[in-house]
Design an enzyme around this catalytic site. Sequence first.
Site, PDB file in Angstrom:
ATOM      1  CD1 TRP A 357       0.462  -0.669   3.321  1.00 29.12           C
ATOM      2  CD2 TRP A 357      -0.098   1.463   3.464  1.00 29.12           C
ATOM      3  NE1 TRP A 357       0.964  -0.343   4.396  1.00 29.12           N
ATOM      4  CE2 TRP A 357       0.625   1.039   4.382  1.00 29.12           C
ATOM      5  CE3 TRP A 357      -0.720   2.691   3.218  1.00 29.12           C
ATOM      6  CZ2 TRP A 357       0.696   1.847   5.542  1.00 29.12           C
ATOM      7  CZ3 TRP A 357      -0.568   3.568   4.222  1.00 29.12           C
ATOM      8  CH2 TRP A 357       0.054   3.110   5.503  1.00 29.12           C
ATOM      9  CG  ASP A 358       5.057   0.926   1.383  1.00 22.87           C
ATOM     10  OD1 ASP A 358       3.927   0.194   2.000  1.00 22.87           O
ATOM     11  OD2 ASP A 358       5.947   0.591   1.882  1.00 22.87           O
ATOM     12  CD  GLU A 486       2.718  -3.274   9.442  1.00 24.30           C
ATOM     13  OE1 GLU A 486       2.556  -3.128   8.311  1.00 24.30           O
ATOM     14  OE2 GLU A 486       4.068  -3.414   9.848  1.00 24.30           O
ATOM     15  CE  LYS A 591       6.845  -1.168  11.467  1.00 23.56           C
ATOM     16  NZ  LYS A 591       6.375  -2.590  10.657  1.00 23.56           N
ATOM     17  CD  GLN A 592       3.616   2.628   9.353  1.00 25.61           C
ATOM     18  OE1 GLN A 592       4.353   1.715   9.453  1.00 25.61           O
ATOM     19  NE2 GLN A 592       3.079   3.242   8.294  1.00 25.61           N
TER      20      GLN A 592
END
Length: 756
Positions: A357-358, A486, A591-592
């Site tokens: 999906w990046d 995640e 994580k992000q």
Amino acid sequence: MQRIFEIDPWEVVTHKLDKENKRVQESMTSIGNGYMGMRGFFEESYSGDTLQGLYIGGVWFPDKTRVGWWKNGYPKYFGKAINAVNFIKTNVLINSEPIDLASDSISGFKLQLDMRRSILSREFIVEKGDAKLKVSINRFVSAAQKELFVDAYQFENEGSTPFKLTVNTQIDADVQNEDANYGERFWKVLDKSQSNTKGHVVAITKENQFGTPRFIVGNEMVNKTDLTAEKTDELELAVQNQFSKELVPSDTAYFEKRVVVITSRDYDDQASLIKAMHELAAKIADEKLADLQAAHTHVWAQRWKKSDVEIDGDAAAQQGIRFNLYQLFSTYYGEDDRLNIGPKGFTGEKYGGATYWDTEAFAVPMYLGVTDSTVTRNLLMYRYKQLDGAYVNAKEQGLKGALYPMVTFNGIECHNEWEITFEEIHRNGDIAFAIYNYTRYTGDKSYVLNEGSKVLTEISRFWADRVHYSQRKDQYMIHGVTGPDEYQNNINNNWYTNYLAQWTLKYTLEILDEVSSEQAVQLNVSNEEKKQWKEIINKMYLPEDKKLGIFVQDDGFLDKDLKLVSELPADQLPINQHWSWDKILRSPYIKQGDVLQGIWDFIDEFTPEQKKANFDFYEPLTVHESSLSASIHSILAADLHYEDKAVEMYERTSRLDLDNYNNDTADGLHITSMTGSWLAIVQGFAGMRVRNNQLHFDPFLPKKWEGYRFRINFRGRIIQVAVDHVGTRITLVSGEPLTIDVKGQNVQLDSETVTA
């Protein structure tokens, strides 16, 4: 921080063979042309630690999914990009002894990636006994002729004694992946032949049990040299040519290897592939090296003319943005709508080389600005052409519509981690958002009203079936998901996922009101469906804490032990390399960007107060252990006028691989996250937005910089933005005049430069 490459605005260069960081050096000096690429491993045999990596776009293999127990809905195979037949293999021998830089005495070492021209160079002096040989090597994969690889050697005897110089060059099908099971080989030789100066190998990927296509790859080498050709033995899995010469002191020699690489992706059968391979090899054999190189470097010059970002006063920042743009364009430039942008590109095996999906979330917004709009449209067409696979993925879960895969080569999900594969379903909304992003930026509705409307409709059908109605709360919810963060798995009501689902349904309904009557008939969305979608939109549950003024990442997140990252001992970071997975999942550490990812996507939909409250709450809990994290935080920090944080996060995203921030560059580069450095400058420091069909800028100059300049392509125009201590200057380089907004004021861009 110890840097293994020197700071240079246009080069990645080192004068040290760093044997301990050899794999990092190989990753950093990867080259590619979108069609194929390779890590910067040495052509000759190297007895130290190394990772051979040669990859061809779209060529892959389905490996059987191995799990401790099987569950319905698991992907049947794990797709992986496989090491291509080794067509660069070349050994250099002194008096019949092969050189090996891991063990030989060497001096004068230099490894240089020229990003302006996309040429990888290496030189060194090697001593064996009384012999002393200087070797210089230039390699490139042509941007002008996608099937062409060129390797050019120069030799000089720098010693006082003569010796026999031998070059043995091969095309070798005896290769494997490092992650292969039990040394498994993926190539079977179909055809090969060799003469004294050339040879070819045609190989096919091994049989598989899943009915996915097998790939045939033809490799033909043509060698040009002033060495004398020698007759060589036939090999089982390779072809070879060998050349030699007695090299007296101060004497020189040259050797060129030109290889064409042809795949069955472009040809119907083996015979036509071989015919095309021979014809192209014959054509390039007659061309001068200087002409082949000039055609290649010209293409790169045109790319840089459109996309270069110049930074004054910070050489490390300058090198970072150029390195990232270089590696992105080496991986993908939109020529083939069957291909996409793998997270590792052509630089390593990790992530299988597949599509994530990046691309839609991070690559699309950058490619819109630095390339012609057809490049991004091809990325959208890639997804449209894989709708059939997305139907299969949804059906596997017992759901309607289309579920685009988390990881894929052909549209079918091929990743075997359940919490990622079938819980991280926000990617369906990210693909819908990319369609919106393209349409908003370009003003071109031809895709969204045709192919795009089909994609949006099928994604919306999935969302409508995936939500469930909570009678207790009279709201629609989505349980059992993983958001962009995640480190929180199998949670309920991830705010980002729910928000995207709601938005996608709303946007699809808007588009359905605009499609032609013929397209509406094909889409066949009933009034009953539309009514259901509207009810979900109106009653979607979006977790929020009004007291804190934040959107809650997921149900239960606020019940965690909310200790800040700053309270963690430094020796426990990164946590993904020091903590058990159980401990990470129970922690509050992010994580992000997750909630912040959604705020970035829809940055103009939220008030300054909402953006500030959410950033101030979530960023201190974020460990930034995803390569995708820093850029989003840099842009939002810039939007909030947190200049120091914006610059800190820019430096992290721009030099993530150059400085090996997360200690994982040895596996390959973080290609899709490399868009972040461009986004941080253009959307962050320069404040670029598209609002109501108008381009907006609100630039500031980081205190550490003297100035910066970039160009963007916007609706058929090339616009240059220059920011320094004097102010902002915006120039219409080409295209029709237009009105833009600069710091809240409408200005007319025509042939004159606008100063603000």
